[in-house]
Design a protein around this motif. Structure first.
Motif, PDB file in Angstrom:
ATOM      1  N   SER A 159       0.829  -1.204   0.000  1.00  0.00           N
ATOM      2  CA  SER A 159       0.000   0.000   0.000  1.00  0.00           C
ATOM      3  C   SER A 159       0.862   1.252   0.000  1.00  0.00           C
ATOM      4  O   SER A 159       0.581   2.230  -0.697  1.00  0.00           O
ATOM      5  N   TRP A 163       1.280   4.273  -3.008  1.00  0.00           N
ATOM      6  CA  TRP A 163       0.766   5.610  -2.697  1.00  0.00           C
ATOM      7  C   TRP A 163       1.346   6.624  -3.669  1.00  0.00           C
ATOM      8  O   TRP A 163       2.543   6.636  -3.934  1.00  0.00           O
ATOM      9  N   GLU A 165       1.165  10.799  -4.454  1.00  0.00           N
ATOM     10  CA  GLU A 165       0.704  12.076  -3.916  1.00  0.00           C
ATOM     11  C   GLU A 165      -0.264  12.777  -4.861  1.00  0.00           C
ATOM     12  O   GLU A 165      -1.252  13.372  -4.422  1.00  0.00           O
ATOM     13  N   ASP A 168      -3.541  10.446  -4.701  1.00  0.00           N
ATOM     14  CA  ASP A 168      -4.100  10.086  -3.400  1.00  0.00           C
ATOM     15  C   ASP A 168      -4.133  11.239  -2.401  1.00  0.00           C
ATOM     16  O   ASP A 168      -4.583  11.071  -1.274  1.00  0.00           O
ATOM     17  N   ASP A 171      -1.818  13.339   2.225  1.00  0.00           N
ATOM     18  CA  ASP A 171      -1.765  12.635   3.504  1.00  0.00           C
ATOM     19  C   ASP A 171      -1.312  11.199   3.259  1.00  0.00           C
ATOM     20  O   ASP A 171      -2.095  10.330   2.915  1.00  0.00           O
ATOM     21  N   GLY A 174      -2.952   8.014   4.509  1.00  0.00           N
ATOM     22  CA  GLY A 174      -4.109   7.458   3.833  1.00  0.00           C
ATOM     23  C   GLY A 174      -3.802   6.146   3.129  1.00  0.00           C
ATOM     24  O   GLY A 174      -4.711   5.438   2.694  1.00  0.00           O
ATOM     25  N   GLN A 177      -4.800   1.314   6.478  1.00  0.00           N
ATOM     26  CA  GLN A 177      -6.129   1.106   7.025  1.00  0.00           C
ATOM     27  C   GLN A 177      -6.173   1.634   8.464  1.00  0.00           C
ATOM     28  O   GLN A 177      -5.140   1.690   9.141  1.00  0.00           O
ATOM     29  N   PRO A 178      -7.354   2.031   8.955  1.00  0.00           N
ATOM     30  CA  PRO A 178      -7.454   2.543  10.333  1.00  0.00           C
ATOM     31  C   PRO A 178      -6.849   1.608  11.374  1.00  0.00           C
ATOM     32  O   PRO A 178      -6.204   2.050  12.325  1.00  0.00           O
ATOM     33  N   ASP A 188      -0.600  12.068  13.353  1.00  0.00           N
ATOM     34  CA  ASP A 188      -1.322  12.288  12.109  1.00  0.00           C
ATOM     35  C   ASP A 188      -0.414  12.954  11.087  1.00  0.00           C
ATOM     36  O   ASP A 188       0.808  12.918  11.207  1.00  0.00           O
ATOM     37  N   MET A 189      -0.999  13.599  10.075  1.00  0.00           N
ATOM     38  CA  MET A 189      -0.206  14.074   8.960  1.00  0.00           C
ATOM     39  C   MET A 189       0.704  15.257   9.318  1.00  0.00           C
ATOM     40  O   MET A 189       1.421  15.766   8.478  1.00  0.00           O
TER      41      MET A 189
END
Length: 206
Positions: A159, A163, A165, A168, A171, A174, A177-178, A188-189
């Motif tokens: 994943s 990715w 940028e 997607d 961030d 992203g 998965q949570p 976080d970001m």
């Protein structure tokens, strides 16, 4: 009283090469204040959404504004940080006066002046950029340990490498998965530069 107004100390007045009329001549037209994009959050005026926006259709006919000096700009920025700190993790460089609507409502923009608040926002942005490398270096060892464990999972590795940028968004978290992020404890970001560096290393290794 406006929601974010700091308790300024008494000042000598505006810089000697300015006057109020000259300041007002460079303010945006009236519709900038009377027709704001009301869907935007006005983070600073609403104190992170805990208070309503104030965008009246009719504003006072007169404005009594002086340009803020560096000390006043810093004081306003420091005051805002005390109750809106979380938003600075995501603050982007302001590119036009229209970006101010995301942070202030019409009442504050009219009362304190677009040019003054533009300088406050620029100060907040560059202050955040200056501090970010030091903060990232402090947590890098912990993030690298977490990433090392995460990348033991083949799905997470794939994943991350997929990715993009442009497609997607900016961030990078992203890509996960949570449930992959549950051990980040609120990370976080804000740490985007650190993750980008780790992705660069990953691409070299793989």
């Amino acid at each position: 009283m406006a929601h974010f107004k700091p308790e300024f100390n008494a000042r000598e007045g505006p810089p000697s090469d300015w006057d109020d009329m000259k300041y007002l001549a460079f303010e945006p037209p009236l519709e900038f204040f009377t027709k704001p994009p009301k869907h935007l959050p006005a983070y600073f005026s609403t104190r992170m959404g805990t208070r309503p926006r104030r965008d009246p259709d009719v504003l006072p006919t007169s404005r009594d504004i002086s340009p803020w000096d560096a000390a006043q700009i810093k004081e306003a920025a420091d005051t805002i940080r005390t109750y809106c700190f979380p938003i600075f993790k995501h603050i982007k460089q302001p590119l036009s006066y229209h970006d101010l609507h995301s942070y202030w409502d019409s009442t504050d923009l009219w009362e304190f002046g677009v040019q003054n608040l533009w300088n406050v926002l620029q100060h907040l942005y560059w202050e955040t950029q200056r501090e970010l490398p030091d903060i990232c270096s402090e947590v890098r060892v912990h993030v690298e340990e977490w990433v090392g464990v995460l990348l033991e999972n083949l799905r997470c590795r794939e994943s991350l490498l997929k990715w993009d940028e442009d497609e997607d968004g900016d961030d990078i978290l992203g890509a996960f998965q949570p449930e992959d992020l549950k051990d980040l404890d609120g990370l976080d970001m804000y740490w985007l530069p650190l993750f980008i560096q780790l992705l660069d290393v990953l691409n070299v290794l793989w």
